[in-house]
Design an enzyme around this catalytic site. Structure first.
Site, PDB file in Angstrom:
ATOM      1  CG  HIS A  90      -8.117  -9.597   8.588  1.00  0.00           C
ATOM      2  ND1 HIS A  90      -8.725  -8.580   9.300  1.00  0.00           N
ATOM      3  CD2 HIS A  90      -6.816  -9.591   8.972  1.00  0.00           C
ATOM      4  CE1 HIS A  90      -7.841  -8.016  10.095  1.00  0.00           C
ATOM      5  NE2 HIS A  90      -6.675  -8.587   9.912  1.00  0.00           N
ATOM      6  CG  HIS A 100      -6.855  -5.234   6.939  1.00  0.00           C
ATOM      7  ND1 HIS A 100      -6.485  -6.555   6.883  1.00  0.00           N
ATOM      8  CD2 HIS A 100      -5.854  -4.589   7.595  1.00  0.00           C
ATOM      9  CE1 HIS A 100      -5.304  -6.709   7.466  1.00  0.00           C
ATOM     10  NE2 HIS A 100      -4.900  -5.531   7.912  1.00  0.00           N
ATOM     11  CD  GLN A 154       5.553  -2.206  10.721  1.00  0.00           C
ATOM     12  OE1 GLN A 154       5.396  -1.245   9.977  1.00  0.00           O
ATOM     13  NE2 GLN A 154       4.547  -2.713  11.420  1.00  0.00           N
ATOM     14  N   GLY A 172      -6.930   0.149  13.415  1.00  0.00           N
ATOM     15  CA  GLY A 172      -7.720  -0.782  14.215  1.00  0.00           C
ATOM     16  C   GLY A 172      -7.309  -0.766  15.686  1.00  0.00           C
ATOM     17  CG  ASP A 223      -2.047  -3.682  15.672  1.00  0.00           C
ATOM     18  OD1 ASP A 223      -1.198  -4.454  16.118  1.00  0.00           O
ATOM     19  OD2 ASP A 223      -2.736  -3.950  14.663  1.00  0.00           O
ATOM     20  CD  GLN A 269       0.178   0.110  14.083  1.00  0.00           C
ATOM     21  OE1 GLN A 269       1.235  -0.419  13.805  1.00  0.00           O
ATOM     22  NE2 GLN A 269      -0.943  -0.161  13.437  1.00  0.00           N
ATOM     23  CB  SER A 292      -4.549 -11.139  13.586  1.00  0.00           C
ATOM     24  OG  SER A 292      -3.169 -11.119  13.299  1.00  0.00           O
ATOM     25  CB  SER A 293      -2.308 -10.374   8.575  1.00  0.00           C
ATOM     26  OG  SER A 293      -3.043  -9.237   8.225  1.00  0.00           O
ATOM     27  NE  ARG A 294       1.941 -10.457  13.533  1.00  0.00           N
ATOM     28  CZ  ARG A 294       3.223 -10.392  13.208  1.00  0.00           C
ATOM     29  NH1 ARG A 294       3.925 -11.481  13.097  1.00  0.00           N
ATOM     30  NH2 ARG A 294       3.809  -9.231  12.999  1.00  0.00           N
TER      31      ARG A 294
HETATM   32  O1  PAF Z   1      -0.748  -2.109  11.405  1.00  0.00           O
HETATM   33  C1  PAF Z   1      -0.052  -2.338  10.399  1.00  0.00           C
HETATM   34  O2  PAF Z   1      -0.417  -3.132   9.532  1.00  0.00           O
HETATM   35  C2  PAF Z   1       1.283  -1.619  10.246  1.00  0.00           C
HETATM   36  O3  PAF Z   1       1.934  -1.480  11.453  1.00  0.00           O
HETATM   37  C3  PAF Z   1       1.169  -0.277   9.510  1.00  0.00           C
HETATM   38  C4  PAF Z   1       0.348   0.726  10.322  1.00  0.00           C
HETATM   39  C5  PAF Z   1       0.522  -0.479   8.151  1.00  0.00           C
HETATM   40  C6  PAF Z   1       2.559   0.340   9.304  1.00  0.00           C
HETATM   41  O4  PAF Z   1       3.371  -0.499   8.540  1.00  0.00           O
END
Ligand code: PAF
Length: 279
Positions: free
Chosen positions: A34, A37, A61, A147, A150, A153, A185-187
């Site tokens: 989206h 990204h 994950q 981003g 997250d 992350q 978000s992709s979701r």
């Molecule tokens: O944020 C994500 O899309 C994923 O957690 C990542 C960083 C690509 C790792 O699979």
């Protein structure tokens, strides 16, 4: 755009570019791209000579097999978006190229692993560090763009880079939002029109929390009010709303130099996260 599905072919190509003195800017994704990204890619294009994006839905994950199963994979549309955005390289490996079989991986990243997302998604950050380490190792980027949506992350990846002394600079880029405030978000693809309306309460609660903080309200009271606001919204199930220290993600103290408000909730059948930097 050059497309690679194997490590060897990609590494040979990157080696040539590096020998020519090009710097490499990297955006790691799981696809379903989206504008959020694409904004990371735009940053990479500004700051590096060559841009590479990976699309890999990383099985390690996902702690919920159903979530992995239903993760969107629109690879043709994603490739077209990257072409239009003038990405130089796409790395889109199959699972067998990234994982040889059962692999043991454990990186001690301290409390960051078990807080917040780590509590609700046990094992998630081990899977993230496992795949991001492999991707960094293959690509060896100078700069990597992630981003702020997250937030945890980004902190986890920065911790890994610091612990393993990896030669890459991790850059956190701002959250992109729909015009109504919903974090991209992709979701979001799974949200019905009604879910989408209900999901707006997350951004509204985060904004409210920021205003309360600026008015001097105590942290515990802010969290209570924001949590109540979300819990009263139909169709939403709150997992956490917290004000955390922006570096450690431990619970914020009034004197913490950096504070971020973070939220996770299920809206309909979709789990969403969002955050805002408060100080
Ligand atoms: O944020 C994500 O899309 C994923 O957690 C990542 C960083 C690509 C790792 O699979």
């Amino acid at each position: 755009m050059k497309i690679f599905t194997t490590k060897n072919a990609l590494q040979q190509h990157l080696q040539q570019l590096r020998q020519q003195g090009s710097s490499i800017g990297y955006v790691a994704t799981m696809g379903a791209l989206h504008d959020g990204h694409l904004s990371l890619l735009a940053q990479a294009k500004q700051q590096a000579d060559v841009t590479i994006c990976s699309i890999f839905v990383n099985p390690t994950q996902f702690n919920d097999p159903a979530d992995l199963e239903r993760y969107p994979r629109p690879i043709a549309a994603d490739t077209a978006k990257l072409e239009r955005a003038e990405c130089d390289i796409l790395f889109n490996p199959p699972v067998g190229e990234m994982y040889a079989g059962n692999e043991n991986w454990h990186l001690d990243i301290g409390p960051l692993e078990h807080l917040l997302e780590g509590e609700f998604r046990p094992g998630h950050y081990q899977g993230v560090t496992q795949v991001v380490f492999k991707l960094f190792d293959i690509i060896q980027p100078n700069l990597a763009f992630f981003g702020q949506k997250d937030y945890q992350q980004v902190m986890v990846i920065r911790k890994m880079v610091q612990l393993l002394n990896l030669p890459v600079k991790v850059i956190m880029c701002p959250i992109l939002r729909e015009t109504d405030g919903l974090a991209m978000s992709s979701r979001n693809i799974h949200l019905s029109t009604a879910d989408h309306e209900h999901a707006l309460v997350l951004w509204q609660a985060l904004n409210r929390a920021k205003s309360y903080f600026e008015e001097g309200m105590p942290i515990a009271q802010i969290e209570e009010k924001a949590a109540a606001m979300i819990s009263h919204e139909p169709g939403t199930q709150l997992e956490y709303f917290t004000l955390a220290d922006g570096d450690t993600l431990e619970h914020a103290e009034p004197h913490s130099t950096s504070i971020v408000a973070l939220v996770a909730a299920r809206v309909g059948s979709t789990r969403l996260i969002d955050n805002v930097i408060i100080r």
